[in-house]
Design a protein around this motif. Structure first.
Motif, PDB file in Angstrom:
ATOM      1  N   ALA A 315       0.882  -1.243  -0.016  1.00  0.00           N
ATOM      2  CA  ALA A 315       0.060   0.067   0.138  1.00  0.00           C
ATOM      3  C   ALA A 315       0.986   1.398   0.148  1.00  0.00           C
ATOM      4  O   ALA A 315       0.553   2.218  -0.806  1.00  0.00           O
ATOM      5  CB  ALA A 315      -1.039  -0.012   1.295  1.00  0.00           C
ATOM      6  N   ILE A 316       1.693   1.199   0.966  1.00  0.00           N
ATOM      7  CA  ILE A 316       2.595   2.572   0.801  1.00  0.00           C
ATOM      8  C   ILE A 316       3.651   2.549  -0.410  1.00  0.00           C
ATOM      9  O   ILE A 316       3.679   3.748  -0.858  1.00  0.00           O
ATOM     10  CB  ILE A 316       3.669   2.346   2.205  1.00  0.00           C
ATOM     11  CG1 ILE A 316       2.867   2.349   3.263  1.00  0.00           C
ATOM     12  CG2 ILE A 316       4.688   3.517   2.097  1.00  0.00           C
ATOM     13  CD1 ILE A 316       3.526   2.413   4.729  1.00  0.00           C
ATOM     14  N   GLY A 317       4.124   1.694  -0.926  1.00  0.00           N
ATOM     15  CA  GLY A 317       4.830   1.708  -2.183  1.00  0.00           C
ATOM     16  C   GLY A 317       3.755   2.057  -3.219  1.00  0.00           C
ATOM     17  O   GLY A 317       4.245   3.076  -3.973  1.00  0.00           O
ATOM     18  N   ASN A 318       2.531   1.826  -3.193  1.00  0.00           N
ATOM     19  CA  ASN A 318       1.689   2.047  -4.134  1.00  0.00           C
ATOM     20  C   ASN A 318       1.573   3.738  -4.099  1.00  0.00           C
ATOM     21  O   ASN A 318       1.301   4.458  -5.240  1.00  0.00           O
ATOM     22  CB  ASN A 318       0.435   1.465  -4.137  1.00  0.00           C
ATOM     23  CG  ASN A 318      -0.746   1.805  -5.203  1.00  0.00           C
ATOM     24  OD1 ASN A 318      -0.289   2.057  -6.393  1.00  0.00           O
ATOM     25  ND2 ASN A 318      -1.842   1.759  -5.053  1.00  0.00           N
ATOM     26  N   ILE A 319       1.299   4.128  -2.944  1.00  0.00           N
ATOM     27  CA  ILE A 319       0.994   5.382  -2.656  1.00  0.00           C
ATOM     28  C   ILE A 319       2.240   6.349  -3.049  1.00  0.00           C
ATOM     29  O   ILE A 319       2.203   7.448  -3.946  1.00  0.00           O
ATOM     30  CB  ILE A 319       0.664   5.841  -1.234  1.00  0.00           C
ATOM     31  CG1 ILE A 319      -0.385   5.127  -0.711  1.00  0.00           C
ATOM     32  CG2 ILE A 319       0.732   7.291  -0.820  1.00  0.00           C
ATOM     33  CD1 ILE A 319      -0.487   5.075   0.737  1.00  0.00           C
ATOM     34  N   ASP A 320       3.504   5.913  -2.810  1.00  0.00           N
ATOM     35  CA  ASP A 320       4.564   6.684  -3.062  1.00  0.00           C
ATOM     36  C   ASP A 320       4.878   6.905  -4.560  1.00  0.00           C
ATOM     37  O   ASP A 320       5.168   7.843  -5.042  1.00  0.00           O
ATOM     38  CB  ASP A 320       5.761   5.931  -2.385  1.00  0.00           C
ATOM     39  CG  ASP A 320       7.037   6.980  -2.540  1.00  0.00           C
ATOM     40  OD1 ASP A 320       7.032   8.000  -2.143  1.00  0.00           O
ATOM     41  OD2 ASP A 320       8.144   6.478  -3.117  1.00  0.00           O
ATOM     42  N   VAL A 321       4.591   5.741  -5.137  1.00  0.00           N
ATOM     43  CA  VAL A 321       4.680   5.560  -6.840  1.00  0.00           C
ATOM     44  C   VAL A 321       3.840   6.796  -7.370  1.00  0.00           C
ATOM     45  O   VAL A 321       4.246   7.452  -8.282  1.00  0.00           O
ATOM     46  CB  VAL A 321       4.394   4.296  -7.237  1.00  0.00           C
ATOM     47  CG1 VAL A 321       4.285   4.360  -8.662  1.00  0.00           C
ATOM     48  CG2 VAL A 321       5.749   3.448  -6.952  1.00  0.00           C
ATOM     49  N   ARG A 322       2.614   6.844  -6.996  1.00  0.00           N
ATOM     50  CA  ARG A 322       1.626   7.688  -7.648  1.00  0.00           C
ATOM     51  C   ARG A 322       1.861   9.104  -7.208  1.00  0.00           C
ATOM     52  O   ARG A 322       1.674  10.068  -8.014  1.00  0.00           O
ATOM     53  CB  ARG A 322       0.100   7.211  -7.259  1.00  0.00           C
ATOM     54  CG  ARG A 322      -0.395   5.626  -7.800  1.00  0.00           C
ATOM     55  CD  ARG A 322      -1.696   5.358  -7.076  1.00  0.00           C
ATOM     56  NE  ARG A 322      -1.680   3.999  -7.694  1.00  0.00           N
ATOM     57  CZ  ARG A 322      -2.513   3.686  -8.933  1.00  0.00           C
ATOM     58  NH1 ARG A 322      -2.558   4.855  -9.703  1.00  0.00           N
ATOM     59  NH2 ARG A 322      -2.552   2.577  -9.209  1.00  0.00           N
ATOM     60  N   LEU A 323       2.266   9.425  -5.872  1.00  0.00           N
ATOM     61  CA  LEU A 323       2.569  10.751  -5.723  1.00  0.00           C
ATOM     62  C   LEU A 323       3.811  11.127  -6.442  1.00  0.00           C
ATOM     63  O   LEU A 323       3.810  12.338  -6.771  1.00  0.00           O
ATOM     64  CB  LEU A 323       2.736  10.871  -4.158  1.00  0.00           C
ATOM     65  CG  LEU A 323       1.674  10.986  -3.240  1.00  0.00           C
ATOM     66  CD1 LEU A 323       1.954  10.944  -1.704  1.00  0.00           C
ATOM     67  CD2 LEU A 323       0.596  12.028  -3.573  1.00  0.00           C
ATOM     68  N   CYS A 324       4.872  10.255  -6.444  1.00  0.00           N
ATOM     69  CA  CYS A 324       5.918  10.687  -7.489  1.00  0.00           C
ATOM     70  C   CYS A 324       5.774  11.111  -8.750  1.00  0.00           C
ATOM     71  O   CYS A 324       6.090  12.000  -9.153  1.00  0.00           O
ATOM     72  CB  CYS A 324       7.024   9.709  -7.196  1.00  0.00           C
ATOM     73  SG  CYS A 324       7.837   9.639  -5.851  1.00  0.00           S
ATOM     74  N   ALA A 325       4.734  10.237  -9.603  1.00  0.00           N
ATOM     75  CA  ALA A 325       4.442  10.209 -10.832  1.00  0.00           C
ATOM     76  C   ALA A 325       3.533  11.681 -11.029  1.00  0.00           C
ATOM     77  O   ALA A 325       3.801  12.527 -11.892  1.00  0.00           O
ATOM     78  CB  ALA A 325       3.393   9.281 -11.098  1.00  0.00           C
ATOM     79  N   ALA A 326       2.809  11.823  -9.753  1.00  0.00           N
ATOM     80  CA  ALA A 326       1.979  13.071 -10.038  1.00  0.00           C
ATOM     81  C   ALA A 326       2.670  14.389  -9.960  1.00  0.00           C
ATOM     82  O   ALA A 326       2.556  15.315 -10.656  1.00  0.00           O
ATOM     83  CB  ALA A 326       0.842  13.087  -8.768  1.00  0.00           C
ATOM     84  N   ARG A 327       3.682  14.231  -8.994  1.00  0.00           N
ATOM     85  CA  ARG A 327       4.693  15.318  -8.813  1.00  0.00           C
ATOM     86  C   ARG A 327       5.342  15.641 -10.180  1.00  0.00           C
ATOM     87  O   ARG A 327       5.701  16.710 -10.685  1.00  0.00           O
ATOM     88  CB  ARG A 327       5.794  15.267  -7.895  1.00  0.00           C
ATOM     89  CG  ARG A 327       6.612  16.235  -7.638  1.00  0.00           C
ATOM     90  CD  ARG A 327       7.262  16.095  -6.302  1.00  0.00           C
ATOM     91  NE  ARG A 327       6.598  16.847  -5.301  1.00  0.00           N
ATOM     92  CZ  ARG A 327       6.959  17.971  -4.871  1.00  0.00           C
ATOM     93  NH1 ARG A 327       7.882  19.019  -5.502  1.00  0.00           N
ATOM     94  NH2 ARG A 327       6.403  18.552  -3.902  1.00  0.00           N
TER      95      ARG A 327
END
Length: 428
Positions: A315-327
């Motif tokens: 879950a945390i890996g998924n969140i981090d990837v998506r936030l990084c991609a959004a940034r």
């Protein structure tokens, strides 16, 4: 000042029938000129310092619905509210990505504080695009002196979405009348840019203008009646305008800014995307130490630490990837907005709109995911009132409803598949 606290809308309406929610007092002029920011790197450093200062009290402000009057003064004094004033007028002339980073940084600490200046920068862009040289000199100097712009754009209760606020000639003067809502920033403002329909002599139809109205002008009433479940201290209440006398020098073309290609819409949207990104990044930052220290280990499954739970890690890996991609999408879109500002054509403005729309679709989903998982991974105790973790979800859920993200996918698809430029308006 009496405000509506954390009560239901029906209770609020019942309360209003007994006691009118009072109007906000006029905002005093700044006592000293704000700090002059020399570089974009310095702007980011100042944003980080303010975010660190404000984050610890964000939950308390939200819980008590304490409007951030002192924070707004510090915010203005920092010089951040002047970073988009062009260099030719004594400002920093910061690029769109720097502006987005400043907003995201503040929003990670407090979503409301990240949101409040959005319409200030929007009005500055309308001024840059459509104002006369004299108007730019005057209003840019006001901003450099520490004055803030709010907004009175939206109206409610009309299915056709047409603006009813009217700017009309009367006895040789311009007079403004109307009722506005969702007026984020107006309560803290020195000037309130009002979208109005201007009726000119001999014209069959009115034309849309943006009127920079002094907050203290006679006939202006700002009411603190915002009752949202999130973004509770943005002060996004209502503005009433009753026979307000308007100096012609305060009237800036608005409709013309969308009849021709301008970057006003993309710039507005990149700031909204930055708010969602910031709240999501703030939720992740709050999540990590809490999960490490408080989440119950799955002893029965042979896992003695929450940090080793594969489902938590996923879950945390998924969140981090998506936030990084959004940034990264947001950073990419900033470059497109800069190009459109320097050379506004049909193609450059369309490319900027699409680039920002792509970023906004991802900041929308990533911000919501991070705020939702903060509660899910934290477990029941993470929802206790003293934690304040619910504020991230309430803030991002409320703000992501600002304009429908589903239409952005439609515009992106039409652009990619059919080569059709998106419409020009503030929500794309």
């Amino acid at each position: 000042m009496t405000v509506i606290s954390s009560i239901s809308r029906s209770e609020a309406k019942a309360q209003e029938t007994k006691t009118n929610v009072p109007a906000a007092p006029p905002v005093a002029a700044s006592k000293q000129r704000p700090h002059s920011i020399a570089t974009e790197a310095e702007a980011l450093q100042i944003a980080q310092r303010l975010a660190a200062q404000w984050a610890p009290s964000a939950h308390e402000r939200d819980r008590d619905r304490r409007l951030p009057w002192s924070e707004m003064e510090d915010y203005s004094a920092s010089g951040l509210w002047a970073i988009t004033v062009p260099k030719t007028h004594g400002g920093l002339g910061a690029g769109a990505w720097t502006l987005a980073q400043v907003i995201a940084t503040i929003a990670a600490a407090d979503g409301s504080l990240g949101h409040i200046p959005q319409n200030h920068f929007y009005a500055l862009e309308v001024l840059r695009v459509g104002g006369t040289d004299a108007q730019k000199r005057f209003f840019y100097d006001r901003v450099l002196a520490g004055e803030r712009f709010g907004n009175a754009l939206s109206e409610i209760g009309h299915r056709d979405h047409k603006r009813r606020t009217r700017l009309e000639p009367k006895d040789g003067q311009w007079v403004l009348n109307g009722q506005k809502f969702y007026c984020t920033g107006a309560i803290f403002a020195h000037w309130i840019p009002v979208q109005a329909m201007q009726w000119r002599g001999g014209a069959d139809e009115p034309v849309s203008v943006l009127v920079f109205v002094p907050r203290a002008a006679a006939g202006v009433t700002v009411t603190d009646d915002w009752d949202g479940m999130g973004q509770r201290v943005t002060g996004s209440g209502s503005v009433a305008l009753e026979n307000v006398l308007i100096d012609p020098a305060w009237i800036v073309p608005f409709q013309a800014s969308f009849d021709s290609p301008t970057p006003i819409g993309p710039l507005a949207q990149i700031m909204h995307a930055a708010i969602d990104l910031g709240v999501g990044e703030g939720a992740l930052a709050a999540m990590l130490p809490y999960v490490r220290e408080h989440t119950r280990p799955w002893v029965d499954a042979g896992i003695d630490s929450a940090s080793q739970d594969p489902l938590t890690l996923h879950a945390i890996g998924n969140i981090d990837v998506r936030l990084c991609a959004a940034r990264l999408l947001l950073r990419r879109s900033g470059a497109f907005v800069d190009v459109a500002q320097a050379n506004p054509t049909d193609d450059t403005v369309a490319a900027a709109s699409i680039a920002v729309a792509k970023a906004r679709t991802l900041t929308h989903s990533a911000g919501l995911l991070a705020a939702d998982k903060l509660l899910e991974l934290g477990g029941t105790s993470s929802t206790f009132a003293d934690r304040g973790f619910d504020v991230y979800w309430r803030n991002v859920r409320t703000h992501t409803l600002h304009d429908p993200v589903r239409w952005k996918f439609n515009a992106i698809g039409n652009y990619v598949l059919n080569g059709i430029n998106p419409p020009r308006y503030g929500a794309l």
